[in-house]
Design an enzyme around this catalytic site. Structure first.
Site, PDB file in Angstrom:
ATOM      1  N   PRO A  61       0.846  -1.189   0.000  1.00 12.82           N
ATOM      2  CA  PRO A  61       0.000   0.000   0.000  1.00 12.82           C
ATOM      3  C   PRO A  61       0.883   1.241   0.000  1.00 12.82           C
ATOM      4  CG  PRO A  61       0.038  -1.003   2.188  1.00 12.82           C
ATOM      5  CD  PRO A  61       0.794  -1.912   1.275  1.00 12.82           C
TER       6      PRO A  61
ATOM      7  N   HIS B 149       7.982  -4.543   7.372  1.00 16.37           N
ATOM      8  CA  HIS B 149       8.985  -3.687   6.736  1.00 16.37           C
ATOM      9  C   HIS B 149      10.251  -3.798   7.573  1.00 16.37           C
ATOM     10  CE1 HIS B 149       9.944   0.467   4.770  1.00 16.37           C
ATOM     11  NE2 HIS B 149      11.016  -0.301   4.860  1.00 16.37           N
TER      12      HIS B 149
ATOM     13  N   CYS C  41       3.535   3.296   9.268  1.00 15.36           N
ATOM     14  CA  CYS C  41       3.744   4.628   8.697  1.00 15.36           C
ATOM     15  C   CYS C  41       4.289   5.583   9.758  1.00 15.36           C
ATOM     16  CB  CYS C  41       2.435   5.167   8.129  1.00 15.36           C
ATOM     17  SG  CYS C  41       2.614   6.795   7.358  1.00 15.36           S
TER      18      CYS C  41
ATOM     19  N   GLY D 252       7.426  -2.545  -2.986  1.00 14.96           N
ATOM     20  CA  GLY D 252       6.805  -1.234  -2.982  1.00 14.96           C
ATOM     21  C   GLY D 252       7.189  -0.415  -4.192  1.00 14.96           C
TER      22      GLY D 252
ATOM     23  N   LYS E 293       0.579  -4.766   9.216  1.00 18.11           N
ATOM     24  CA  LYS E 293       1.842  -4.374   8.571  1.00 18.11           C
ATOM     25  C   LYS E 293       2.612  -3.509   9.558  1.00 18.11           C
ATOM     26  CE  LYS E 293       3.904  -2.703   4.291  1.00 18.11           C
ATOM     27  NZ  LYS E 293       4.869  -1.711   4.783  1.00 18.11           N
TER      28      LYS E 293
ATOM     29  N   ASN F 264       9.126  -7.007   3.651  1.00 21.03           N
ATOM     30  CA  ASN F 264       9.021  -5.819   2.812  1.00 21.03           C
ATOM     31  C   ASN F 264      10.226  -4.930   3.100  1.00 21.03           C
ATOM     32  OD1 ASN F 264       7.316  -2.758   3.248  1.00 21.03           O
ATOM     33  ND2 ASN F 264       7.753  -3.617   1.242  1.00 21.03           N
ATOM     34  N   GLY F 265      10.646  -4.163   2.085  1.00 19.73           N
ATOM     35  CA  GLY F 265      11.714  -3.202   2.288  1.00 19.73           C
ATOM     36  C   GLY F 265      12.934  -3.475   1.419  1.00 19.73           C
ATOM     37  N   GLY F 266      13.203  -2.598   0.471  1.00 17.98           N
ATOM     38  CA  GLY F 266      14.414  -2.703  -0.337  1.00 17.98           C
ATOM     39  C   GLY F 266      14.442  -3.842  -1.333  1.00 17.98           C
TER      40      GLY F 266
ATOM     41  N   GLN G 165      -6.183  -1.400   3.450  1.00 13.60           N
ATOM     42  CA  GLN G 165      -5.357  -1.055   4.604  1.00 13.60           C
ATOM     43  C   GLN G 165      -6.003   0.093   5.369  1.00 13.60           C
ATOM     44  OE1 GLN G 165      -1.496   1.139   4.739  1.00 13.60           O
ATOM     45  NE2 GLN G 165      -0.686  -0.816   5.544  1.00 13.60           N
TER      46      GLN G 165
END
Length: 339
Positions: free
Chosen positions: A17, A171, A100, A233, A139, A211-213, A70
């Site tokens: 998202p 993340h 976030c 993402g 998340k 998640n991430g990179g 989400q």
């Protein structure tokens, strides 16, 4: 039987998202590229749904399934109400944002700052699950501020899992709640993939996605040796064509990947229908901007779309002109090679 067991493979690959990106037009295009990837909405706050235009926030196309909503919020009753709205609208999952780091989100007492209140997150999850039969997922990050050790992350996961959450999308960076912008929080805190792998090893009964990179399907395969799923993402909007290989590479789909031209032609149907409804072309162009990334004419394609889509009368001719720019560049390259 677990409430999530019937769709246990749903989280194998998903698109994150992303605010101002994963709207219904973006999701429509991503679904053309991949029939199996799990798609997420932008984060929608409980206040926006309770006090705002529900249809504007929740409307989507049937082709988008599987698609998840989400939510951002921290009041269990409000989240339960909005989770029920998600189920009533036919979403396949409802996800709670605990990742976030923006000031606006913190001021509303939701997002990453909720990592400091795992018991409250558990109450939220429990209330949401009591209201719906679709999966309720979380998340999150691996920590916040000066939390650098693994143990606080594990304690957070255990507390929320004890409240009934079985699926976590992590993340693999911590979030600095003060001092870094949301953009900086996507890049500066170091990636801790080892934390995510470790929680999966310690809690094999949980579904853990990372998640991430993550930018390529090769990297995705590497992560899937350790966790249940991968969420990408920025790569999905910078280079959306990578989604075309997801179905064959990750889900065993024998059909050949759709070509860029075929994907653009299929998306024309969505654009035409939306133009007829009065939707400005500019809102539908952004998912396409990276379609020809790295290809001959790719920059011209992006330029024609960007420059032409904001005119008051912009229509299908802009897509035709962008495609012509790509085809012209390809022809020129073939002629140069032949010479």
């Amino acid at each position: 039987m677990s409430r999530n067991s019937s769709i246990s493979g749903q989280w194998r690959f998903s698109v994150a998202p992303m605010m101002d990106w994963t709207d219904r037009h973006c999701r429509a295009f991503h679904r053309i590229l991949s029939g199996h990837a799990l798609l997420y909405t932008e984060m929608v706050t409980t206040g926006a749904l309770i006090h705002g235009d529900v249809e504007r926030h929740l409307a989507y196309g049937e082709s988008e399934h599987p698609v998840a909503l989400q939510l951002g919020g921290s009041d269990p009753a409000a989240l339960a109400h909005c989770a029920k709205l998600a189920e009533d609208w036919g979403y396949d999952e409802v996800n709670l944002n605990v990742g976030c780091p923006s000031d606006r989100v913190q001021n509303g007492r939701f997002g990453a700052c909720l990592m400091a209140e795992p018991a409250l997150v558990g109450e939220c999850v429990s209330a949401m699950q009591a209201a719906v039969s679709i999966p309720v997922t979380v998340k999150t990050r691996v920590g916040i501020d000066r939390q650098d050790a693994y143990e606080p992350f594990e304690q957070f996961i255990d507390t929320v899992a004890a409240a009934g959450c079985e699926v976590f999308i992590v993340h693999a960076r911590k979030a600095w709640l003060d001092g870094l912008s949301p953009k900086e929080n996507r890049d500066i805190p170091p990636l801790r993939y080892d934390f995510v792998y470790r929680i999966k090893q310690a809690r094999p009964d949980l579904t853990i996605a990372i998640n991430g990179g993550i930018e390529t399907l090769d990297q995705t395969h590497e992560h899937l040796a350790h966790v249940d799923g991968v969420m990408i993402g920025r790569a999905a909007y910078q280079r959306p064509y990578l989604l075309s290989e997801v179905d064959s590479a990750l889900f065993g789909d024998a059909r050949p990947p759709i070509s860029r031209g075929e994907a653009l032609e299929a998306y024309r149907g969505h654009v035409a229908a939306e133009l007829a409804r009065g939707t400005p072309l500019g809102r539908m162009i952004r998912p396409l901007l990276g379609l020809y990334h790295g290809q001959p004419g790719g920059r011209n394609f992006r330029r024609v779309l960007s420059e032409g889509s904001h005119a008051p009368d912009a229509g299908m001719a802009v897509l035709d002109a962008a495609l012509a720019a790509v085809e012209s560049a390809s022809t020129s390259r073939r002629q140069t090679a032949a010479a």
